[in-house]
Design a protein around this motif. Structure first.
Motif, PDB file in Angstrom:
ATOM      1  N   ALA A  14      -4.121   7.639  -1.227  1.00 50.85           N
ATOM      2  CA  ALA A  14      -4.765   6.887  -0.087  1.00 50.85           C
ATOM      3  C   ALA A  14      -5.863   7.711   0.786  1.00 50.85           C
ATOM      4  O   ALA A  14      -5.829   8.904   0.922  1.00 50.85           O
ATOM      5  CB  ALA A  14      -3.715   6.413   1.057  1.00 50.85           C
TER       6      ALA A  14
ATOM      7  N   HIS B 111      -7.705   3.452   4.949  1.00 48.73           N
ATOM      8  CA  HIS B 111      -6.471   3.752   5.561  1.00 48.73           C
ATOM      9  C   HIS B 111      -6.249   4.635   6.856  1.00 48.73           C
ATOM     10  O   HIS B 111      -7.106   5.276   7.090  1.00 48.73           O
ATOM     11  CB  HIS B 111      -5.312   4.483   4.461  1.00 48.73           C
TER      12      HIS B 111
ATOM     13  N   ASP C  30       0.878  -1.190  -0.087  1.00 46.96           N
ATOM     14  CA  ASP C  30      -0.087  -0.052  -0.175  1.00 46.96           C
ATOM     15  C   ASP C  30       0.902   1.476   0.045  1.00 46.96           C
ATOM     16  O   ASP C  30       0.205   2.345   0.151  1.00 46.96           O
ATOM     17  CB  ASP C  30      -1.172  -0.091   1.165  1.00 46.96           C
TER      18      ASP C  30
ATOM     19  N   GLU D 185      -4.961  -3.304   8.286  1.00 46.98           N
ATOM     20  CA  GLU D 185      -3.531  -2.775   7.920  1.00 46.98           C
ATOM     21  C   GLU D 185      -3.476  -1.359   8.454  1.00 46.98           C
ATOM     22  O   GLU D 185      -4.480  -0.524   8.065  1.00 46.98           O
ATOM     23  CB  GLU D 185      -3.483  -2.822   6.339  1.00 46.98           C
TER      24      GLU D 185
ATOM     25  N   LYS E 124       0.085   5.632  -0.502  1.00 42.20           N
ATOM     26  CA  LYS E 124       0.409   6.660   0.814  1.00 42.20           C
ATOM     27  C   LYS E 124       1.234   7.629   0.407  1.00 42.20           C
ATOM     28  O   LYS E 124       1.404   8.886   0.669  1.00 42.20           O
ATOM     29  CB  LYS E 124       0.884   5.674   1.900  1.00 42.20           C
TER      30      LYS E 124
ATOM     31  N   TYR F  99      -8.033   8.500   3.989  1.00 40.97           N
ATOM     32  CA  TYR F  99      -7.955   8.147   5.207  1.00 40.97           C
ATOM     33  C   TYR F  99      -9.745   8.462   5.670  1.00 40.97           C
ATOM     34  O   TYR F  99     -10.244   9.095   4.949  1.00 40.97           O
ATOM     35  CB  TYR F  99      -7.236   9.012   6.094  1.00 40.97           C
TER      36      TYR F  99
END
Length: 784
Positions: free
Chosen positions: A35, A247, A26, A486, A30, A37
């Motif tokens: 990514a 994430h 991933d 994760e 990021k 969140y």
């Protein structure tokens, strides 16, 4: 593989993934900013959720008048404690917390109401209109005050404000002290610390009133627990709730239990039949807390002339905050993990978890073990000095021999600590440099360990500890479906590598989908370093089951027996001269008559690892494997300012098998760095219950300026039950830094530090006291 490229069966080999350093799967999302969140989800029409928090630390609620807020234009919903039907908490026996307070508030900042409005300004104005009437009650901000005579209990079922008392007396402790050459006792204090993860707590809840369905995005380490607590507090059937973990910007234990933010957002969403986002500020995240508790530990140890530990007696008290949280487990871990690092046969323990009018504490990296390990390694080092023994040799005198069971029935099957000690001793030049450094420079050694998942789950359901599904479809791609979160620790990469290794395929053929209760199987969550060990084993099981299906299909296609089929990853063949079948051809054969294939893998711990029943709660410390670490810290101290500079750290970590050495090194470095923060700068402080360090200026996290070179060494002891022999890699190296630092201070200054964090002002005070004592002794000698 390009379909036009002919395959040479003589050159085809399975692709190796295990033991190969590789970037996290991933990582691209990021580092590129792609990514998403929880706070990044901006659904059209989503409302702003805000929480009103108690201005007092302990009070009886007389009334909460929300009428003015409810009639304010732009306000779509207002929630109070009356909107919930049940309490929440980690353990079924300790669910004592309401998402929004009812009847009583127990710490400053506890939620007392919440609103959902069209924008931030309206939400804040609505909070200002809510009237809160209360009668203040006595408040206790230290464990000592909370358990004094005549106190007002925070909870009726805990009249003495002790949430949990754990004790054991194993072996012959008193006899052990009698036989010792030296008996020493010390008291050690560790401040409360917070995880300060990059991403503040956040949740987005969407409620579909027509179907009575709730979808929640949450920054959590335990989507399954969130799911359970939504059912418990809202009274909704689990089947109508969907929990998604996007994430996440770090956890470190702060999110190993459901937090009130997810529950409040959901209650507001249901009340307004819409979508509500709650993004906590940094200060609110500090108030929500769930960090490592303030802890006082008194340790008594007996030691023989040659350095063997003859007996240990530990008494420790934790300031747990206003609610149980993970407290029961924390105080159990503090006791059970006295064992499994060294060979100890005689030990006594009394642990007290105390309720106070401060934000609830919870799990923090190295959960339950760090503060007691600081005390243990500090006193062990001091006694070695008094006996004139080398600290390394004292530790070697007390090593275990695996496989074995400890005196409290913890199962140790692999034990790389001896090699860890050898490595850091040599790398640091200990034998040549110890005691020979320049003034105000010192070296310190310490060891530490941690579990690879608890052998008994917190919420017992009878299901396996871990389940992984692998989906194979017409396109030849494999999708790993797992509920394992994760959280930045690299678990998705590890599971991908495990599957790729079993099937001999390149990791690029494999995708992974995690933590969406709609499509992924249930997983208990990311805590106690359980994911690599437990979910890794489940992934191997799933891949092995899928491989059997593919081999069977290849055998049918080639008209041979399955045992004659050789799997080479991209090629399956039956004999070295056979051209064989490509992976895509085998997939087509496997799908004939069945369609999409889903292979399932499970993992369960073995009963022998449950930890026995020698004392109540012993089993919670059980694990199928323990990781081990040793580290040497070198420091220099400025004699004028008492500023401590860490010059270098040498650390060796036994992780069983390094599935991804690159990720393991990162985890070790992160553990050491986090231990440095607790040892030197980090401390949550309160004034009459009001947090006064709720920001990243007053709460000092080390920066790159303070970060020393960290030389990591990976030790592979190969655990017989671990996935490809692996154990945990992200926690064991933390606890060792604290005593290694203070042991280095003792080497540099001949001063024993027993209170953390050891800030320059605290060290200066100790240095001045030593100077005064020296002058007083000199004066007495002169006068004599």
């Amino acid at each position: 593989m390009n379909e036009t490229t002919p395959i040479d069966p003589e050159k085809i080999e399975p692709v190796k993934s295990i033991g190969v350093p590789m970037p996290l799967v991933d990582g691209p999302e990021k580092v590129s900013g792609k990514a998403n969140y929880t706070a990044d989800f901006l659904e059209h029409g989503a409302l702003v959720g805000r929480i009103l928090r108690s201005p007092v630390a302990h009070a009886e609620i007389l009334s909460i008048d929300t009428s003015a807020a409810e009639t304010l234009p732009g306000v779509e919903a207002v929630a109070t404690g009356a909107d919930f039907v049940g309490q929440f908490g980690v353990l079924p026996i300790a669910r004592t917390e309401w998402p929004i307070a009812r009847d009583r508030v127990r710490y400053r900042g506890e939620p007392i109401a919440a609103v959902a409005a069209i924008d931030v300004e309206t939400a804040q104005k609505a909070l200002d209109l809510i009237e809160f009437e209360y009668v203040e009650l006595p408040a206790y901000f230290t464990a000592e005050d909370a358990i004094a005579e005549g106190v007002t209990p925070l909870h009726e079922k805990r009249p003495n404000n002790v949430e949990r008392h754990v004790d054991y007396d194993l072996g012959e402790v008193d006899k052990g002290f009698e036989e010792a050459e030296l008996v020493c006792e010390g008291t050690y204090d560790c401040a409360e610390v917070c995880q300060v993860q990059t991403e503040p707590h956040a949740a987005m809840a969407a409620y579909d009133g027509e179907r009575d369905r709730l979808t929640v995005h949450a920054s959590t380490q335990v989507p399954y627990y969130v799911h359970l607590m939504l059912e418990q507090t809202l009274g909704m059937p689990k089947s109508r709730i969907r929990v998604i973990k996007p994430h996440i910007g770090g956890g470190f234990g702060s999110r190993t239990e459901c937090l009130h933010v997810e529950l409040i957002a959901s209650a507001l969403a249901r009340k307004c039949n819409g979508t509500v986002r709650i993004i906590l500020s940094r200060e609110e995240t500090f108030v929500t807390h769930r960090g490592r508790p303030e802890q006082n530990t008194t340790l008594k140890m007996g030691m023989s002339k040659d350095g063997r530990i003859t007996a240990v007696d530990t008494t420790t008290t934790q300031r747990g905050g206003a609610y149980a949280g993970y407290g029961t487990v924390t105080i159990l871990y503090s006791g059970s993990m006295v064992f499994a690092l060294y060979d100890i046969q005689n030990a006594r323990y009394n642990g007290y978890r105390v309720l106070t009018n401060t934000p609830p504490c919870g799990a923090f990296r190295g959960h339950g073990t760090v503060n007691v390990r600081f005390a243990f390694e500090s006193l062990m080092d001091e006694m070695a000095t008094k006996l004139g023994l080398d600290p390394f040799e004292v530790r070697r005198k007390n090593l275990l021999k695996a496989p074995t069971f400890t005196a409290n029935d913890l199962m140790v099957n692999s034990y790389g600590l001896p090699e860890c000690l050898d490595i850091v001793e040599k790398a640091s030049g200990w034998k040549d440099r110890k005691g020979k450094l320049a003034p105000f420079r010192g070296l310190g050694i310490a060891c530490s360990h941690y579990v690879s998942g608890a052998s008994k789950p917190v919420n017992w359901t009878g299901e396996p500890h871990a389940t992984v599904n692998i989906k194979l479809d017409f396109d030849g791609s494999l999708t790993i479906l797992t509920g394992a979160p994760e959280i930045g620790q690299g678990s998705s990469t590890i599971l991908t590598q495990c599957v790729a290794e079993v099937l001999g395929l390149d990791v690029t053929r494999i995708r992974i989908l995690t933590s969406d209760s709609l499509v992924t199987p249930k997983d208990n969550g990311a805590y106690s370093s359980r994911v690599t060990y437990m979910v890794g084993n489940a992934a191997i099981d799933a891949a092995t089951n899928l491989k059997a299906i593919l081999v069977e299909a290849a055998a049918r296609k080639m008209d041979v027996q399955p045992e004659d089929v050789e799997c080479l990853g991209e090629v399956y063949r039956a004999g070295s001269q056979d051209q064989g079948l490509t992976f895509e051809e085998v997939v087509v054969a496997a799908l004939e008559g069945t369609g999409t294939i889903t292979a399932r893998g499970n993992f369960d711990t073995i009963p022998e690892s449950w930890g026995g029943d020698k004392y109540r709660g012993a089993a919670i410390g059980g694990s199928m494997a323990f990781s081990y670490a040793a580290q040497v810290v070198e420091i220099e101290i400025d004699p004028d300012t008492a500023d401590i500079r860490v010059e270098k750290v040498w650390v060796a970590h036994d992780c069983g098998k390094a599935l991804n050495p690159l990720a393991v090194e990162g985890q070790i470095e992160g553990s050491v760095w986090m231990g440095m923060g607790q040892a030197m700068t980090e401390e949550t402080r309160y004034h009459k219950g009001l947090g006064i360090t709720g920001n990243m200026l007053d709460y000092r996290v080390p920066t790159i300026i303070e970060s020393p070179p960290i030389e990591t060494h990976i030790v592979e002891s190969i655990d017989p039950h671990g996935p490809f022999g692996a154990k945990e890699a992200g926690e064991a190296s933390l606890a060792g830094f604290l005593p290694a630092l203070t042991n280095a201070i003792a080497d540099a200054l001949d001063i024993r530090v027993s209170e953390l964090p050891i800030t320059p002002d605290r060290l200066m005070e100790i240095m001045e006291e030593k100077k005064k004592a020296a002058r007083k002794n000199a004066d007495q000698k002169v006068s004599a």
